[in-house]
Write a protein that holds these residues in place. Structure first.
Motif, PDB file in Angstrom:
ATOM      1  N   GLU A 163      68.739  -0.504  10.684  1.00  0.00           N
ATOM      2  CA  GLU A 163      68.411  -1.746  11.399  1.00  0.00           C
ATOM      3  C   GLU A 163      69.642  -2.327  12.089  1.00  0.00           C
ATOM      4  O   GLU A 163      69.562  -2.810  13.221  1.00  0.00           O
ATOM      5  N   LEU A 214      70.341  -0.371  15.189  1.00  0.00           N
ATOM      6  CA  LEU A 214      69.409  -0.721  16.260  1.00  0.00           C
ATOM      7  C   LEU A 214      69.791  -2.051  16.916  1.00  0.00           C
ATOM      8  O   LEU A 214      69.643  -2.211  18.123  1.00  0.00           O
ATOM      9  N   ASN A 215      70.274  -3.002  16.118  1.00  0.00           N
ATOM     10  CA  ASN A 215      70.665  -4.295  16.673  1.00  0.00           C
ATOM     11  C   ASN A 215      71.827  -4.168  17.645  1.00  0.00           C
ATOM     12  O   ASN A 215      71.998  -5.001  18.528  1.00  0.00           O
ATOM     13  N   THR A 245      69.160  -4.363  24.624  1.00  0.00           N
ATOM     14  CA  THR A 245      67.868  -4.505  25.279  1.00  0.00           C
ATOM     15  C   THR A 245      68.097  -5.481  26.420  1.00  0.00           C
ATOM     16  O   THR A 245      69.218  -5.890  26.671  1.00  0.00           O
ATOM     17  N   ALA A 271      68.120   5.385  19.979  1.00  0.00           N
ATOM     18  CA  ALA A 271      67.442   4.787  18.830  1.00  0.00           C
ATOM     19  C   ALA A 271      66.762   5.859  17.986  1.00  0.00           C
ATOM     20  O   ALA A 271      66.799   5.812  16.752  1.00  0.00           O
ATOM     21  N   ILE A 288      59.964   0.550  12.131  1.00  0.00           N
ATOM     22  CA  ILE A 288      61.050  -0.218  12.765  1.00  0.00           C
ATOM     23  C   ILE A 288      61.373   0.387  14.126  1.00  0.00           C
ATOM     24  O   ILE A 288      61.558  -0.332  15.109  1.00  0.00           O
ATOM     25  N   LEU A 289      61.435   1.713  14.187  1.00  0.00           N
ATOM     26  CA  LEU A 289      61.728   2.404  15.451  1.00  0.00           C
ATOM     27  C   LEU A 289      60.636   2.107  16.479  1.00  0.00           C
ATOM     28  O   LEU A 289      60.940   1.860  17.646  1.00  0.00           O
ATOM     29  N   LYS A 317      61.116  -1.311  17.882  1.00  0.00           N
ATOM     30  CA  LYS A 317      62.280  -1.338  18.771  1.00  0.00           C
ATOM     31  C   LYS A 317      61.948  -0.654  20.098  1.00  0.00           C
ATOM     32  O   LYS A 317      62.349  -1.140  21.166  1.00  0.00           O
ATOM     33  N   LYS A 318      61.227   0.455  20.056  1.00  0.00           N
ATOM     34  CA  LYS A 318      60.839   1.140  21.295  1.00  0.00           C
ATOM     35  C   LYS A 318      60.016   0.209  22.185  1.00  0.00           C
ATOM     36  O   LYS A 318      60.244   0.122  23.392  1.00  0.00           O
ATOM     37  N   ASP A 346      60.020  -3.001  22.153  1.00  0.00           N
ATOM     38  CA  ASP A 346      60.913  -4.070  22.618  1.00  0.00           C
ATOM     39  C   ASP A 346      61.747  -3.593  23.817  1.00  0.00           C
ATOM     40  O   ASP A 346      61.913  -4.322  24.794  1.00  0.00           O
ATOM     41  N   ILE A 347      62.238  -2.375  23.753  1.00  0.00           N
ATOM     42  CA  ILE A 347      63.066  -1.823  24.832  1.00  0.00           C
ATOM     43  C   ILE A 347      62.220  -1.609  26.093  1.00  0.00           C
ATOM     44  O   ILE A 347      62.685  -1.867  27.206  1.00  0.00           O
TER      45      ILE A 347
END
Length: 180
Positions: free
Chosen positions: A16, A19-20, A24, A112, A169-170, A173-174, A176-177
């Motif tokens: 995590e 990833l932060n 983005t 990621a 989580i991935l 994040k995907k 979000d990106i």
């Protein structure tokens, strides 16, 4: 078993944090966590050299405490491969976060995914180590065959649970990106 869970959950939390640090299109001070500056004779994390704050959704600002480090901080941000061009105004460095191109978004998703795969490998290595430990305990006659099978099943369930966490989580994040 609690040791297995602790080690695996620390691998998830490390994932995590990684990833932060990915950029983005939204400003996030954690993007600068991996940047270190040569200051006072050693590598110093950027967040220890000034206040990092979010001005708006697409701008970060750094209030530098020591004006003599402003140029070094600018250079480190430029070289960091974040794709951000710092703008200096005295002791304040502004970081306008540009919108991501489709190509850059795909690159970030690849990075990621690599972070996710590395975390999964770490979790599988933890599983392997603890299964090996359980088998050694059985050899030393501290465990019965049933206890060994139960331990292995518990370790596998914990492994599966943590790998699922990483996948979820991935996926978040995907999304979000990819959001424009």
């Amino acid at each position: 078993m609690s040791e297995v869970e602790i080690k695996m959950s620390s691998a998830v939390s490390h994932f995590e944090k990684e990833l932060n640090s990915l950029r983005t299109s939204r400003a996030n001070p954690a993007m600068l966590d991996n940047i270190s500056i040569d200051a006072y004779g050693s590598k110093t994390p950027l967040n220890q050299l000034g206040n990092i704050s979010v001005q708006d959704a697409s701008t970060l600002s750094i209030q530098v405490w020591d004006a003599s480090l402003t140029k070094s901080i600018e250079d480190a941000i430029t070289e960091s491969n974040l794709g951000i061009n710092p703008q200096t105004d005295g002791q304040v460095i502004r970081l306008p976060i540009p919108k991501l191109s489709e190509e850059r978004r795909k690159e970030i998703i690849k990075i990621a995914s690599e972070f996710a795969e590395n975390s999964k490998i770490t979790i599988r290595n933890i599983r392997r180590d603890f299964i090996e430990t359980s088998k050694n305990e059985k050899k030393n006659s501290n465990l019965s065959e049933d206890e060994l099978k139960k331990n292995i099943n518990d370790i596998q369930k914990t492994t599966d649970k943590n790998i699922d966490k990483i996948d979820k989580i991935l996926e978040v994040k995907k999304n979000d990106i990819l959001k424009v």
